[in-house]
Scaffold this motif. Sequence first.
Motif, mmCIF file in Angstrom:
data_model
loop_
_atom_site.group_PDB
_atom_site.id
_atom_site.type_symbol
_atom_site.label_atom_id
_atom_site.label_comp_id
_atom_site.label_asym_id
_atom_site.label_seq_id
_atom_site.Cartn_x
_atom_site.Cartn_y
_atom_site.Cartn_z
ATOM 1 N N ARG A 83 0.838 -1.189 0.000
ATOM 2 C CA ARG A 83 0.000 0.000 0.000
ATOM 3 C C ARG A 83 0.881 1.250 0.000
ATOM 4 O O ARG A 83 0.615 2.218 -0.685
ATOM 5 C CB ARG A 83 -0.913 0.009 1.232
ATOM 6 C CG ARG A 83 -1.976 -1.061 1.198
ATOM 7 C CD ARG A 83 -3.126 -0.659 2.094
ATOM 8 N NE ARG A 83 -2.736 -0.432 3.471
ATOM 9 C CZ ARG A 83 -2.632 -1.391 4.386
ATOM 10 N NH1 ARG A 83 -2.890 -2.641 4.077
ATOM 11 N NH2 ARG A 83 -2.270 -1.106 5.604
ATOM 12 N N ARG A 84 1.946 1.181 0.787
ATOM 13 C CA ARG A 84 2.811 2.354 0.885
ATOM 14 C C ARG A 84 3.443 2.662 -0.473
ATOM 15 O O ARG A 84 3.520 3.794 -0.895
ATOM 16 C CB ARG A 84 3.888 2.106 1.941
ATOM 17 C CG ARG A 84 4.620 3.356 2.323
ATOM 18 C CD ARG A 84 5.336 3.200 3.644
ATOM 19 N NE ARG A 84 4.464 2.999 4.767
ATOM 20 C CZ ARG A 84 4.443 1.917 5.537
ATOM 21 N NH1 ARG A 84 5.264 0.922 5.289
ATOM 22 N NH2 ARG A 84 3.612 1.814 6.524
ATOM 23 N N MET A 87 1.020 4.305 -2.639
ATOM 24 C CA MET A 87 0.796 5.689 -2.252
ATOM 25 C C MET A 87 1.920 6.591 -2.706
ATOM 26 O O MET A 87 1.721 7.739 -3.039
ATOM 27 C CB MET A 87 0.599 5.766 -0.736
ATOM 28 C CG MET A 87 -0.758 5.206 -0.332
ATOM 29 S SD MET A 87 -0.739 4.615 1.331
ATOM 30 C CE MET A 87 -2.208 3.613 1.351
ATOM 31 N N GLU B 22 3.659 12.125 0.978
ATOM 32 C CA GLU B 22 3.542 10.670 1.123
ATOM 33 C C GLU B 22 2.614 10.330 2.290
ATOM 34 O O GLU B 22 1.683 9.532 2.159
ATOM 35 C CB GLU B 22 4.922 10.044 1.356
ATOM 36 C CG GLU B 22 4.856 8.527 1.510
ATOM 37 C CD GLU B 22 6.053 7.961 2.262
ATOM 38 O OE1 GLU B 22 6.880 8.754 2.739
ATOM 39 O OE2 GLU B 22 6.132 6.731 2.385
ATOM 40 N N GLU B 26 -1.214 8.675 2.273
ATOM 41 C CA GLU B 26 -1.454 7.486 3.088
ATOM 42 C C GLU B 26 -2.659 7.723 4.000
ATOM 43 O O GLU B 26 -3.519 6.849 4.157
ATOM 44 C CB GLU B 26 -0.210 7.179 3.918
ATOM 45 C CG GLU B 26 -0.296 5.839 4.625
ATOM 46 C CD GLU B 26 1.051 5.413 5.188
ATOM 47 O OE1 GLU B 26 2.080 5.865 4.660
ATOM 48 O OE2 GLU B 26 1.053 4.644 6.151
ATOM 49 N N HIS B 29 -5.987 7.484 2.044
ATOM 50 C CA HIS B 29 -6.402 6.109 1.780
ATOM 51 C C HIS B 29 -6.806 5.373 3.040
ATOM 52 O O HIS B 29 -7.777 4.623 3.044
ATOM 53 C CB HIS B 29 -5.292 5.368 1.026
ATOM 54 C CG HIS B 29 -5.219 5.775 -0.404
ATOM 55 N ND1 HIS B 29 -4.543 6.891 -0.809
ATOM 56 C CD2 HIS B 29 -5.800 5.255 -1.512
ATOM 57 C CE1 HIS B 29 -4.691 7.035 -2.118
ATOM 58 N NE2 HIS B 29 -5.445 6.060 -2.563
ATOM 59 N N GLN B 30 -6.099 5.611 4.111
ATOM 60 C CA GLN B 30 -6.440 4.923 5.356
ATOM 61 C C GLN B 30 -7.814 5.357 5.861
ATOM 62 O O GLN B 30 -8.615 4.537 6.302
ATOM 63 C CB GLN B 30 -5.377 5.196 6.431
ATOM 64 C CG GLN B 30 -4.041 4.522 6.164
ATOM 65 C CD GLN B 30 -4.152 3.013 6.021
ATOM 66 O OE1 GLN B 30 -4.914 2.381 6.730
ATOM 67 N NE2 GLN B 30 -3.425 2.444 5.078
#
Lengths: 258, 153
Positions: A83-84, A87, B22, B26, B29-30
Motif C-alpha cells: 500500500r505504501r 501511495m 507521502e 497514506e 487512503h487509510q
Amino acid sequence: MSERRQSMRTEFCPSDLELDRYVLSELSPSRQQALEVHLRSCASCQAHLSEVERATQRLQHSYPTFTALHRKFRGQRAPASTRRARMWTLASLGVAAAVTLSLWWSDAMIKEATTQSNGLRSKGSLSFSYHVKRADHVFEGGMDEVLKSGDAIQFTVRTNQPGYLAIFSVDGKGTTNVYYPLGALAASLPSGHHTLPLSTVLDEVLGHERIWAMFCGAPFELEPLRKKLQAEGPGALDQKQCRSEVLSFEKRAPGAPR
Amino acid sequence: MAYQKYGATVLRRAVRLLGSDEAAWEAVHQVFLSLLERPEQFQKRSSMLTFLYEATTHHCLNQLRNHKTRMRLLETKAHPEGGSAGLGPDEFVALRQRLAQLPRELGEVAVYFHLDQMSYDEIAETTGHSRRKVALLLSRLKTHEREEAKHED
C-alpha cells in the motif's frame, strides 16, 4: 501554536470547516451569500480556497487508482508495504492544471460591464455568460471573443429552477478541463442569477476554446463526464434531465494583435 | 462516493497536519478504506464532513505520536503547498512536535481550535462532545500551553 492565518484572521473570518462547507456547497443560501461578500476582501480566506483547489485537482487524478485499491480491498487487503508503495506512486503524480488561480472582482464592476454589451447565450431556463478581467478593465465576453493568456474570466448563470451545475472546457489542444466547481460533484444551484465564486486565469494554451455549462436536475459526477466529453465530444453532454449551453473564445498570446 | 466528494478536503487537511505528501496520501487512503471496512463508524450523528474531519485528525495525530513516523515527519520541511496554510518550515516542525506531545483529547481540540479556527459549537459538532465538555477541554489546553510556555522561559 501560532499560525499566520490566525494572525491575519478577523472576527468575520469563517473557520476552515465553514470554508470547506462553502466549497462543497453545503451552506445555506443566506450563509453562502454572506460568506461570498467576506471572501471578496479577505486574502487569507482566498489563499485557503486556492489550497483547496490545488488539493482537488491532485485528487481527481488519483481516483482510478483508489477504485482499483478499493476493488482489491474487497478481496484481500494489500500488505502495508504494498500500500505504501502505491501511495508513493500517487504522491508523485503531477497535475498539469489548465487553470489555477482563484480571484474575485466586484459585482459592481461586472454590472457595469454587463450594461455595455450583450454576450449572453440562453436556452430555455438556462442562461450562461462570462466576464473578462484584463488588468483593471472588466468587460462582458461574447461568442468567439479574442482573449489573451493571463486574462481572468468569471462565469454568470441564470436559471429559473434549482439544479446542479458544472462548467467544462476544451482548450486549443483539445484537452478537456473542469472549470467549475472545485469538487468531484456538480454544484447545487438554487434558481436565480449567480456569479460563480471562482474565476479562472487563462493559461498559455492558445487557440479556440469552447466552454460548456451543464445543468441537470440531479447531482452528477464531474470526472466521468469530463472523460466522456474528451473522448466523444459535445454529444457526451446530451443527457436526460440536463441542459447544456456553449460559449467560445479565441485565446492568443498577450502581445498578439486582436 | 464520499471519496470523490470529500477526498480533497481530507488530503488538504492531512498535508497540513503531517506536512508530507507521502504521509498525507497514506492518510487519505487509510481514512476512506477504514470507512469502507467499517461503515458503522459514521453513525450519522454528524455530517460526513465533520466525521471525516475527526477521522483525519485522529489518524494524523496517531501518526505524529508514533515514534518512527514522527521522526520521519519531523525531518520533513514545510510542504510546498503549505504556504497558504500559513506556516513556515520551523513552525511546521514545532507544531507537529507539540501536537505529538499533547494528550489525545487535548491534541484534537488544539487542532480544531488553533488550526481550523473552529468555534466551540463547531468543535462540539465535530467531536460529538457537549459544548460544556469542549469548554473544559479548551480550558485544560490553555492551562497546558501556559505551563509549557513557563518551561520554555
